[in-house]
Design an enzyme around this catalytic site. Structure first.
Site, short mmCIF file in Angstrom:
data_model
loop_
_atom_site.label_atom_id
_atom_site.label_comp_id
_atom_site.label_asym_id
_atom_site.label_seq_id
_atom_site.Cartn_x
_atom_site.Cartn_y
_atom_site.Cartn_z
N SER A 68 -8.85 -37.07 -23.33
CA SER A 68 -7.48 -37.44 -23.70
C SER A 68 -7.50 -38.48 -24.81
O SER A 68 -8.18 -39.50 -24.72
CB SER A 68 -6.75 -38.01 -22.49
OG SER A 68 -5.56 -38.63 -22.95
N GLY A 127 8.12 -43.88 -16.61
CA GLY A 127 9.12 -43.20 -15.79
C GLY A 127 9.74 -42.03 -16.53
O GLY A 127 10.77 -41.50 -16.13
N SER A 131 3.15 -37.77 -15.95
CA SER A 131 2.28 -37.03 -15.03
C SER A 131 2.80 -35.60 -14.84
O SER A 131 2.01 -34.64 -14.88
CB SER A 131 2.10 -37.76 -13.70
OG SER A 131 3.33 -38.12 -13.17
N ASP A 175 11.44 -33.24 -11.83
CA ASP A 175 10.70 -33.47 -13.08
C ASP A 175 9.97 -32.19 -13.52
O ASP A 175 10.06 -31.77 -14.67
CB ASP A 175 9.66 -34.58 -12.90
CG ASP A 175 10.29 -35.88 -12.43
OD1 ASP A 175 11.53 -35.98 -12.48
OD2 ASP A 175 9.54 -36.79 -12.01
#
Ligand code: GLA
Length: 388
Positions: A68, A127, A131, A175
């Site tokens: 990453s 937030g 993820s 999400d």
């Protein structure tokens, strides 16, 4: 990031000649409907143009090698693609690894390892769902690399399953769903009880969505998120003694008032009051947006924040400072925390001509009270996960 840049970056890290598959997976911002996606409520999130870029290629062996750009110091993290479990020493790679584990649990064949390059521009721990962006992006990458043709809704469900069961955070579906299904310039009006959804055009004439980031370091899994979810489950089972309901969001505010005595504990009463009132606010806010009534939409955002602050108790001094200052700035139509809370970001509706002063005024007040700077971004609403 352009396709060329992404492809070049992949080859620089992993070498070889075989072309990688390229995927973009967005972050998200929720406009209203917080902490009700695990209570059968309606939510109203949008996908952002910020997100995570993936380039991935199959390997001949069983190794999973992940690099990453956001965690350069770690170099290429290497782990077996077989016998996977959540390993705290393997950091962020537990998100992509969890997807492989989940695909296999669902009978999908991932017969070999792979090289995966990632690069994201979602602020870390903001937030804005970095993820979930990684999970859903990895889901599409796996589907493409192994010819699995998994539907976007299923990629969302697999991603949520992975986060709940591999990574240990009992998040709802919001999400992952919006990241998989989002559409440019639209919010997704999602009923989390049935997964029925509609796209609602977000026409913000003369107004911008400004995201304010607290820059507070937090770990979601360690936070009170799972505790809130457990409180809702406890409240539901107490209410089910008298009401024939499967989820808290089946209650109206009047039902809640009639049944609140069953909850006994003050904290449970407050949690349910938030959940039920927030669900009603979402309905009103979606209607306000359809009517082009941004003033009302903003007012409902403010009420949502107050409910999350006083009844659900998930804001904290950083989000309250950012949001309460925003309310006072001329040209701000409304502001609220977004996402799980306990840090992370808020979102505000600000008139175009006021944006600059807004950022300065809120930024200064935040720095003075909290001691470090907040970050600000003007949000652009983009498409859900896709192959580039
Ligand atoms: C996190 C979770 C979502 C949702 C929000 C709060 O973002 O991942 O499922 O519960 O918090 O609305």
């Amino acid at each position: 990031m352009t396709k060329e840049k992404l492809r070049d970056a992949f080859f620089e890290v992993f070498g070889g000649t075989e072309e990688p598959v390229l995927v973009f997976s967005p972050g998200r911002v929720n406009l209203i409907g917080e902490h009700i996606d695990y209570n059968g409520g309606r939510v109203f999130p949008c996908a952002l143009t910020m997100g995570t870029w993936f380039a991935g290629r199959k390997r001949e062996d069983k190794l999973l090698r992940i690099y990453s750009e956001n965690f350069k110091d770690l170099g290429i993290v290497e782990r077996s693609s077989e016998a996977l479990s959540c390993d705290p020493d393997k950091g962020f790679t537990n998100y992509p690894a969890g997807l492989i584990w989940t695909f296999r649990k669902n009978g999908l064949k991932i017969p070999c390892g792979m090289d995966v390059y990632l690069s994201g521009n979602i602020p870390y721990a903001s937030g804005l769902s970095s993820s979930a962006s990684v999970e859903v992006g990895m889901g599409l990458l796996l589907s493409e690399l192994f010819g699995l043709e998994v539907l976007p809704e299923d990629i969302a469900l697999f991603s949520q399953y992975s986060e709940n069961n591999f990574n240990g955070l009992n998040c709802g579906i919001m999400d992952q769903f919006v990241i998989a299904m989002g559409k440019k310039d639209c919010a997704v009006y999602l009923d989390t009880a049935s997964l029925a959804y509609e796209y609602a055009p977000v026409k913000l004439e003369g107004v911008k969505l400004v995201i304010g980031c607290t820059n507070k370091k937090r770990g979601l899994t360690d936070s009170k998120y799972n505790e809130r979810r457990a409180e809702c489950e406890e409240a539901l089972s107490l209410l089910q003694k008298a009401a024939d309901i499967q989820s808290l969001c089946e209650l109206s505010l009047t039902d809640y008032e009639d049944l609140a005595f069953l909850l006994e504990k003050e904290n449970l009463k407050k949690r349910v009051r938030h959940v039920v009132s927030e669900n009603e606010r979402v309905r009103k806010a979606v209607e306000a947006l359809r009517q082009g009534d941004l003033e009302l939409f903003g007012k409902l955002m403010n009420e949502s924040h107050v409910s999350l602050r006083d009844d659900y108790e998930v804001t904290g001094i950083e989000l309250d400072t950012l949001t309460e200052k925003a309310w006072k700035v001329e040209g701000c139509l409304g502001a609220r925390m977004t996402g799980a809370g306990f840090g992370g970001c808020n979102v505000a509706l600000v008139k175009d001509e006021a944006v600059e002063d807004f950022i300065r005024a809120v930024g200064d007040a935040y720095k003075e009270k909290i001691g470090y700077e907040a970050g600000f971004y003007t949000a652009e609403i983009g498409d859900g996960v896709h192959v580039m």
